[in-house]
Structures are given as C-alpha cells and as structure tokens.
Write an enzyme that holds these catalytic residues in place. Structure first.
Site, mmCIF file in Angstrom:
data_model
loop_
_atom_site.group_PDB
_atom_site.id
_atom_site.type_symbol
_atom_site.label_atom_id
_atom_site.label_comp_id
_atom_site.label_asym_id
_atom_site.label_seq_id
_atom_site.Cartn_x
_atom_site.Cartn_y
_atom_site.Cartn_z
ATOM 1 N N ASP A 1 0.818 -1.008 0.134
ATOM 2 C CA ASP A 1 -0.111 0.005 0.004
ATOM 3 C C ASP A 1 0.916 1.006 0.055
ATOM 4 O OD1 ASP A 1 -2.620 0.594 0.154
ATOM 5 O OD2 ASP A 1 -2.920 -0.213 2.143
ATOM 6 N N GLU B 1 -0.589 -1.328 -4.640
ATOM 7 C CA GLU B 1 -1.728 -0.639 -4.657
ATOM 8 C C GLU B 1 -1.532 1.087 -4.462
ATOM 9 O OE1 GLU B 1 -5.262 -1.565 -2.356
ATOM 10 O OE2 GLU B 1 -4.345 -3.478 -2.379
ATOM 11 N N CYS C 1 -11.085 15.366 -17.224
ATOM 12 C CA CYS C 1 -10.076 16.171 -17.198
ATOM 13 C C CYS C 1 -10.085 17.432 -16.091
ATOM 14 C CB CYS C 1 -10.439 17.306 -18.634
ATOM 15 S SG CYS C 1 -9.242 18.791 -18.877
ATOM 16 N N CYS D 1 -10.868 21.334 -17.470
ATOM 17 C CA CYS D 1 -12.543 21.556 -17.977
ATOM 18 C C CYS D 1 -13.501 20.799 -17.464
ATOM 19 C CB CYS D 1 -12.482 21.552 -19.434
ATOM 20 S SG CYS D 1 -12.560 20.139 -20.377
ATOM 21 N N CYS E 1 -6.909 16.382 -23.934
ATOM 22 C CA CYS E 1 -8.407 16.385 -23.661
ATOM 23 C C CYS E 1 -9.308 16.689 -24.880
ATOM 24 C CB CYS E 1 -8.768 17.464 -22.556
ATOM 25 S SG CYS E 1 -10.594 17.911 -22.308
ATOM 26 N N CYS F 1 -10.871 20.469 -24.124
ATOM 27 C CA CYS F 1 -10.202 21.845 -23.856
ATOM 28 C C CYS F 1 -8.676 21.600 -24.709
ATOM 29 C CB CYS F 1 -10.084 22.219 -22.735
ATOM 30 S SG CYS F 1 -9.189 21.114 -21.581
ATOM 31 N N ASP G 1 -1.443 10.387 -13.943
ATOM 32 C CA ASP G 1 -1.328 10.282 -12.653
ATOM 33 C C ASP G 1 -1.615 11.752 -11.980
ATOM 34 O OD1 ASP G 1 -1.207 7.556 -12.575
ATOM 35 O OD2 ASP G 1 0.901 7.820 -12.279
HETATM 36 ZN ZN LIG Z 1 -10.321 19.355 -20.815
#
Ligand SMILES: [Zn+2]
Length: 195
Positions: free
Chosen positions: A19, A102, A155, A158, A174, A177, A184
């Site tokens: 973990d 994890e 995203c 946006c 994206c 946008c 990550d």
């Molecule tokens: Zn976006």
C-alpha cells in the site's frame, strides 16, 4: 538436462501486497512498514531559494547561482529517493513470488503541499517501474492496482469526461479543451479538487 534455477531466484514468500502512501511510503500486507526518506529540510531550503530567486534581477549573476543551487537540491532529493526505491524494490521482489502494488491513500493527499505531492507522485511511479522491471528479471508476478481510476477519467482543466483509459495509457490530451495531461498528475489534481 534439467536447468536448475539459481538459488536467489526462489522467493521466501508467496505473495505480498503493498500500500503506497505519503506519510509512510509503503505498508506491506505482512505488517511491515517502509518509511521514505525525509525531504522537509531540503524542501524548506528550496522554498527559501525560490523566494530569493523571485527577487533577483533577471540575467544577473546571483540569480544564476541561485538557480544552480535550486537544481542541485532537486538532484539531491532525486538521488536519495532513487537509492531508497532501488533498495526497497529489490528486497520486495527478491523475497516474494507475487507482488501487488496499490497506489496511494487518497485521503492523505489533500493535506499535502505541492512539492511533497510531486515527490510522492514521482516516487510511486518510479517504485512501480522498478518493481515491474525487477519482477520480470526474477520471474515474479507483478500487478498494480490504481485507486485513482475514477479520477483519471475526467479532465482536471475543464471537467470533460473522456471515460475509462487503458492502464497502458500514461498521458491524455483532452478532446474538449486540448490540455495535455500526465495520467497520474491529472488524477491527483482531480482528487485535490474534490476535497
Ligand atoms: Zn479539458
């Protein structure tokens, strides 16, 4: 002729799940913990120098020196982190036949300042890479579970929802946008937003 595997290839334990978190770098399913190196002193130095840098005139000799000092501190953090991650990943992979990783305890994240978060992100990613590579070398089974999955589908600029991404996809552009995201980091930003 039968090929005999070298002795170091035999794992002591069947499996371990790990973990990852911020305060404690890793908590193992056998109850052991791995504390990461402490960077707060270096972090403070960097912050101080960055303030100084902001006050120094552009293209001045002193500003340049400050920049170099900041870069050196960042390298120092990276070296310390890499050394720690190499040792830990070698230990985990050599002792266990199956390794389940994890990612991160999300609730801890929002309390953290930016640099700490960036360091953690880099650390988790590097640790995963090291464990993966060493598992292959030692003939181990490696699996990573990403607890950020839902937050990786939106995203952070946006809020457009692009849906589920294959685990292999590490960066996203994206559709709405046009922002470029590291998978990550985008997930981390979304997590920070929804505190
Ligand atoms: Zn976006």
């Amino acid at each position: 002729m039968v090929e005999i595997e070298p002795i170091h290839n035999e794992a002591k334990n069947q499996s371990i799940s790990i973990d990852l978190g911020i305060k404690t770098f890793a908590v193992m399913s056998d109850g052991t913990k791995a504390e990461g190196p402490k960077y707060s002193a270096l972090d403070r130095k960097i912050r101080k120098l960055q303030k100084k840098l902001a006050r120094q005139p552009k293209d001045s000799k002193h500003r340049n020196l400050t920049r170099i000092r900041i870069a050196k501190l960042h390298n120092q953090i990276a070296d310390t982190r890499k050394d720690f991650l190499h040792k830990l990943s070698t230990k985990v992979v050599s002792e266990n036949q199956a390794i389940i990783l994890e990612d991160l305890n999300v609730s801890e994240m929002v309390k953290n300042r930016k640099l700490a978060l960036v360091i953690s992100l880099q650390g988790w990613r590097e640790f995963r890479t090291f464990c993966e590579a060493k598992s292959e070398k030692f003939g181990r089974d490696f699996r990573a579970i990403n607890r950020w999955e839902p937050t990786s589908q939106i995203c952070s600029e946006c809020e457009y929802k692009w849906g589920k991404l294959d685990l292999k996809v590490r960066s996203v552009r994206c559709f709405n946008c046009g922002a470029e995201h590291d998978r990550d980091e985008n997930a981390a930003k979304n997590t920070a937003h929804c505190k």
